[in-house]
Write an enzyme that holds these catalytic residues in place. Structure first.
Site, short mmCIF file in Angstrom:
data_model
loop_
_atom_site.label_atom_id
_atom_site.label_comp_id
_atom_site.label_asym_id
_atom_site.label_seq_id
_atom_site.Cartn_x
_atom_site.Cartn_y
_atom_site.Cartn_z
N SER A 6 0.85 -1.18 0.00
CA SER A 6 0.00 0.00 0.00
C SER A 6 0.89 1.24 0.00
O SER A 6 2.02 1.20 0.50
CB SER A 6 -0.90 0.01 1.24
OG SER A 6 -1.51 1.28 1.43
N TYR A 37 -2.11 -0.43 10.30
CA TYR A 37 -2.24 -0.80 8.89
C TYR A 37 -0.97 -0.44 8.12
O TYR A 37 -0.40 -1.28 7.38
CB TYR A 37 -3.44 -0.10 8.28
CG TYR A 37 -3.61 -0.36 6.80
CD1 TYR A 37 -4.14 -1.57 6.35
CD2 TYR A 37 -3.23 0.59 5.86
CE1 TYR A 37 -4.30 -1.82 4.99
CE2 TYR A 37 -3.38 0.35 4.50
CZ TYR A 37 -3.91 -0.85 4.06
OH TYR A 37 -4.06 -1.10 2.73
#
Length: 251
Positions: A143, A157
Protein backbone atom coordinates in the site's frame (compact mmCIF):
# COMPACT_ATOMS: atom_id res chain seq x y z
CA UNK A 1 8.57 -12.73 -21.77
CA UNK A 2 6.55 -15.93 -21.43
CA UNK A 3 2.96 -15.38 -20.29
CA UNK A 4 2.16 -16.61 -16.81
CA UNK A 5 -0.65 -18.99 -17.70
CA UNK A 6 -1.82 -20.11 -14.24
CA UNK A 7 -2.46 -17.46 -11.58
CA UNK A 8 -3.48 -17.86 -7.93
CA UNK A 9 -5.16 -14.87 -6.25
CA UNK A 10 -5.96 -14.72 -2.54
CA UNK A 11 -8.76 -12.52 -1.23
CA UNK A 12 -10.50 -12.96 -4.59
CA UNK A 13 -14.12 -12.75 -3.46
CA UNK A 14 -14.33 -8.94 -3.48
CA UNK A 15 -12.57 -5.66 -4.21
CA UNK A 16 -9.17 -5.65 -5.87
CA UNK A 17 -8.84 -9.44 -5.93
CA UNK A 18 -12.20 -9.92 -7.62
CA UNK A 19 -11.41 -7.32 -10.27
CA UNK A 20 -7.94 -8.74 -10.87
CA UNK A 21 -9.58 -12.10 -11.52
CA UNK A 22 -11.81 -10.48 -14.16
CA UNK A 23 -8.89 -8.72 -15.83
CA UNK A 24 -6.65 -11.80 -15.93
CA UNK A 25 -9.54 -13.96 -17.16
CA UNK A 26 -9.96 -11.49 -20.04
CA UNK A 27 -6.30 -12.17 -20.89
CA UNK A 28 -7.09 -15.87 -21.15
CA UNK A 29 -5.35 -17.00 -17.96
CA UNK A 30 -6.34 -20.00 -15.86
CA UNK A 31 -7.18 -18.95 -12.32
CA UNK A 32 -7.06 -20.32 -8.79
CA UNK A 33 -9.23 -18.13 -6.57
CA UNK A 34 -9.54 -18.36 -2.80
CA UNK A 35 -11.22 -16.44 0.00
CA UNK A 36 -13.37 -17.09 3.03
CA UNK A 37 -16.65 -16.39 1.21
CA UNK A 38 -17.08 -19.36 -1.11
CA UNK A 39 -20.57 -18.31 -2.24
CA UNK A 40 -19.10 -15.20 -3.81
CA UNK A 41 -16.24 -17.19 -5.31
CA UNK A 42 -18.68 -19.57 -6.95
CA UNK A 43 -20.65 -16.70 -8.46
CA UNK A 44 -17.44 -15.15 -9.73
CA UNK A 45 -16.37 -18.46 -11.21
CA UNK A 46 -19.67 -18.77 -13.09
CA UNK A 47 -19.33 -15.21 -14.38
CA UNK A 48 -15.78 -15.72 -15.61
CA UNK A 49 -16.49 -19.05 -17.32
CA UNK A 50 -19.55 -17.61 -19.06
CA UNK A 51 -17.52 -14.69 -20.38
CA UNK A 52 -14.37 -16.71 -21.17
CA UNK A 53 -15.33 -20.37 -21.75
CA UNK A 54 -11.81 -21.40 -22.76
CA UNK A 55 -10.23 -20.86 -19.34
CA UNK A 56 -10.09 -22.93 -16.15
CA UNK A 57 -11.22 -21.40 -12.85
CA UNK A 58 -10.65 -23.34 -9.62
CA UNK A 59 -12.01 -22.04 -6.31
CA UNK A 60 -11.34 -23.05 -2.72
CA UNK A 61 -12.21 -21.70 0.72
CA UNK A 62 -9.28 -20.17 2.58
CA UNK A 63 -8.88 -18.13 5.73
CA UNK A 64 -5.29 -16.92 5.31
CA UNK A 65 -4.79 -16.74 9.08
CA UNK A 66 -5.02 -20.57 9.11
CA UNK A 67 -1.38 -21.00 8.16
CA UNK A 68 -1.38 -24.78 7.71
CA UNK A 69 -4.40 -24.47 5.45
CA UNK A 70 -2.57 -21.90 3.27
CA UNK A 71 0.06 -24.50 2.37
CA UNK A 72 -2.59 -27.17 1.74
CA UNK A 73 -4.68 -24.95 -0.52
CA UNK A 74 -1.74 -23.65 -2.56
CA UNK A 75 -0.54 -27.21 -3.22
CA UNK A 76 -4.07 -28.33 -4.10
CA UNK A 77 -4.44 -25.46 -6.55
CA UNK A 78 -1.16 -26.45 -8.17
CA UNK A 79 -2.62 -29.91 -8.76
CA UNK A 80 -5.92 -28.43 -9.99
CA UNK A 81 -4.06 -26.44 -12.65
CA UNK A 82 -2.00 -29.20 -14.17
CA UNK A 83 0.77 -29.41 -11.60
CA UNK A 84 2.05 -25.84 -11.95
CA UNK A 85 1.49 -22.33 -10.59
CA UNK A 86 3.05 -19.57 -12.67
CA UNK A 87 2.06 -16.59 -10.53
CA UNK A 88 0.75 -16.11 -6.99
CA UNK A 89 -0.78 -12.77 -5.97
CA UNK A 90 -0.74 -12.23 -2.20
CA UNK A 91 -3.72 -9.90 -2.05
CA UNK A 92 -5.82 -10.86 0.98
CA UNK A 93 -5.77 -8.01 3.46
CA UNK A 94 -7.59 -6.09 6.17
CA UNK A 95 -8.06 -2.35 6.54
CA UNK A 96 -9.26 -2.37 10.14
CA UNK A 97 -7.36 -0.31 12.73
CA UNK A 98 -7.69 2.17 15.57
CA UNK A 99 -5.37 4.78 17.13
CA UNK A 100 -2.73 3.17 19.31
CA UNK A 101 -3.46 3.22 23.03
CA UNK A 102 -7.24 3.70 22.72
CA UNK A 103 -8.22 0.26 23.96
CA UNK A 104 -8.49 -1.44 20.55
CA UNK A 105 -5.42 -3.63 20.55
CA UNK A 106 -7.67 -6.40 19.25
CA UNK A 107 -8.40 -4.55 16.02
CA UNK A 108 -4.78 -3.57 15.47
CA UNK A 109 -3.52 -7.07 16.20
CA UNK A 110 -6.02 -8.55 13.76
CA UNK A 111 -4.79 -6.15 11.06
CA UNK A 112 -1.17 -7.16 11.58
CA UNK A 113 -2.03 -10.86 11.69
CA UNK A 114 -3.88 -10.72 8.37
CA UNK A 115 -1.65 -8.25 6.51
CA UNK A 116 1.75 -9.46 7.68
CA UNK A 117 1.67 -12.84 9.45
CA UNK A 118 -0.73 -14.36 6.93
CA UNK A 119 1.16 -12.77 4.04
CA UNK A 120 4.32 -14.48 5.29
CA UNK A 121 2.53 -17.84 5.20
CA UNK A 122 1.32 -17.15 1.65
CA UNK A 123 4.80 -16.13 0.50
CA UNK A 124 6.35 -19.20 2.09
CA UNK A 125 3.83 -21.50 0.40
CA UNK A 126 4.21 -19.81 -2.99
CA UNK A 127 8.01 -19.65 -3.00
CA UNK A 128 8.25 -23.26 -1.87
CA UNK A 129 6.35 -24.22 -5.03
CA UNK A 130 8.38 -21.84 -7.19
CA UNK A 131 11.66 -23.28 -5.88
CA UNK A 132 10.47 -26.77 -6.81
CA UNK A 133 9.51 -25.56 -10.29
CA UNK A 134 12.55 -23.30 -10.63
CA UNK A 135 10.14 -20.71 -12.03
CA UNK A 136 7.32 -18.43 -10.94
CA UNK A 137 6.23 -14.89 -10.18
CA UNK A 138 5.33 -13.74 -6.66
CA UNK A 139 3.22 -10.57 -6.43
CA UNK A 140 2.69 -8.93 -3.04
CA UNK A 141 0.08 -6.20 -2.60
CA UNK A 142 1.35 -3.58 -0.15
CA UNK A 143 0.00 0.00 0.00
CA UNK A 144 1.10 3.61 -0.41
CA UNK A 145 0.59 3.71 3.36
CA UNK A 146 3.81 1.70 3.65
CA UNK A 147 5.89 4.75 2.68
CA UNK A 148 5.81 6.29 6.19
CA UNK A 149 4.48 5.75 9.66
CA UNK A 150 0.97 7.21 9.75
CA UNK A 151 -1.35 8.41 12.53
CA UNK A 152 -4.86 7.61 13.71
CA UNK A 153 -6.58 4.52 12.27
CA UNK A 154 -3.73 3.96 9.80
CA UNK A 155 -0.91 3.30 12.27
CA UNK A 156 -1.11 -0.51 12.51
CA UNK A 157 -2.24 -0.80 8.89
CA UNK A 158 0.72 1.23 7.59
CA UNK A 159 3.13 -0.76 9.75
CA UNK A 160 1.76 -4.06 8.45
CA UNK A 161 2.01 -2.91 4.83
CA UNK A 162 5.56 -1.62 5.37
CA UNK A 163 6.40 -5.00 6.84
CA UNK A 164 5.00 -6.92 3.89
CA UNK A 165 6.86 -4.64 1.46
CA UNK A 166 10.13 -5.37 3.28
CA UNK A 167 9.27 -9.07 3.24
CA UNK A 168 8.77 -9.00 -0.53
CA UNK A 169 12.02 -7.10 -1.06
CA UNK A 170 13.90 -9.61 1.06
CA UNK A 171 12.49 -12.48 -0.98
CA UNK A 172 13.48 -10.63 -4.16
CA UNK A 173 17.03 -10.24 -2.82
CA UNK A 174 17.14 -13.96 -2.01
CA UNK A 175 15.97 -14.95 -5.50
CA UNK A 176 17.80 -12.39 -7.66
CA UNK A 177 19.90 -15.03 -9.39
CA UNK A 178 17.01 -17.42 -10.01
CA UNK A 179 14.20 -17.52 -12.58
CA UNK A 180 11.68 -16.59 -9.84
CA UNK A 181 10.49 -12.97 -10.06
CA UNK A 182 9.01 -10.81 -7.29
CA UNK A 183 6.78 -7.74 -7.68
CA UNK A 184 5.60 -5.41 -4.90
CA UNK A 185 2.55 -3.28 -5.64
CA UNK A 186 1.82 -0.05 -3.76
CA UNK A 187 -1.80 0.87 -4.58
CA UNK A 188 -2.96 4.41 -3.91
CA UNK A 189 -6.60 5.24 -3.20
CA UNK A 190 -8.59 2.67 -5.15
CA UNK A 191 -12.27 2.21 -4.38
CA UNK A 192 -12.95 -1.21 -2.87
CA UNK A 193 -14.97 -2.87 -0.14
CA UNK A 194 -12.01 -2.60 2.23
CA UNK A 195 -11.51 1.11 1.64
CA UNK A 196 -13.27 3.56 3.89
CA UNK A 197 -12.95 6.27 1.24
CA UNK A 198 -15.76 6.89 -1.22
CA UNK A 199 -15.13 6.94 -4.94
CA UNK A 200 -15.63 10.73 -4.80
CA UNK A 201 -12.82 11.31 -2.28
CA UNK A 202 -9.82 13.24 -3.65
CA UNK A 203 -7.39 11.10 -5.69
CA UNK A 204 -9.57 7.98 -5.43
CA UNK A 205 -10.03 6.07 -8.68
CA UNK A 206 -12.55 3.39 -9.48
CA UNK A 207 -11.80 -0.26 -8.80
CA UNK A 208 -11.67 -0.93 -12.54
CA UNK A 209 -9.18 1.85 -13.31
CA UNK A 210 -6.98 1.09 -10.32
CA UNK A 211 -6.85 -2.62 -11.03
CA UNK A 212 -6.01 -2.04 -14.69
CA UNK A 213 -2.91 -0.20 -13.50
CA UNK A 214 -2.09 -3.03 -11.10
CA UNK A 215 -2.45 -5.67 -13.79
CA UNK A 216 -0.23 -3.73 -16.20
CA UNK A 217 2.51 -3.55 -13.56
CA UNK A 218 2.13 -7.25 -12.77
CA UNK A 219 2.28 -8.25 -16.43
CA UNK A 220 5.43 -6.15 -16.87
CA UNK A 221 6.87 -7.98 -13.83
CA UNK A 222 8.24 -4.77 -12.39
CA UNK A 223 10.14 -5.10 -9.12
CA UNK A 224 7.94 -2.43 -7.50
CA UNK A 225 5.20 -0.13 -8.72
CA UNK A 226 3.10 2.67 -7.26
CA UNK A 227 -0.31 2.31 -8.91
CA UNK A 228 -1.81 4.19 -10.60
CA UNK A 229 1.53 5.82 -11.46
CA UNK A 230 -0.09 9.28 -11.57
CA UNK A 231 -0.26 10.83 -9.04
CA UNK A 232 1.20 8.18 -6.74
CA UNK A 233 4.80 8.14 -7.97
CA UNK A 234 5.35 11.82 -7.04
CA UNK A 235 3.19 11.48 -3.93
CA UNK A 236 5.30 8.51 -2.85
CA UNK A 237 8.47 10.56 -3.27
CA UNK A 238 6.94 13.36 -1.20
CA UNK A 239 5.78 10.99 1.52
CA UNK A 240 9.28 9.57 1.90
CA UNK A 241 11.02 12.97 2.08
CA UNK A 242 8.63 15.50 3.62
CA UNK A 243 8.78 16.21 7.38
CA UNK A 244 6.62 13.76 9.32
CA UNK A 245 4.39 16.55 10.67
CA UNK A 246 3.30 17.39 7.09
CA UNK A 247 2.72 13.75 6.12
CA UNK A 248 0.69 13.20 9.28
CA UNK A 249 -1.42 16.26 8.56
CA UNK A 250 -2.51 15.26 5.05
CA UNK A 251 -2.89 11.48 5.40
Amino acid sequence: MTARRTILITGASAGLGEQMARDFAALGRDLALCARRTDRLERLREELLAAHPGITVAVRALDVTDHDRVFEVFRAFRDDLGGRLDRVIVNAGLGKGQPIGTGRFDANLQTVRVNLDAALAQCEAAVEIFREQNAGHLVVVSSMSAMRGLPRNLTAYAASKAGVAALAEGIRAELLRTPVKVTTLFPGFIASEMSSRSEKAPLTVSTEKGVRAMVRAVEAERARAEVPAWPWVPIGFAMRHLPLRLVAKVM
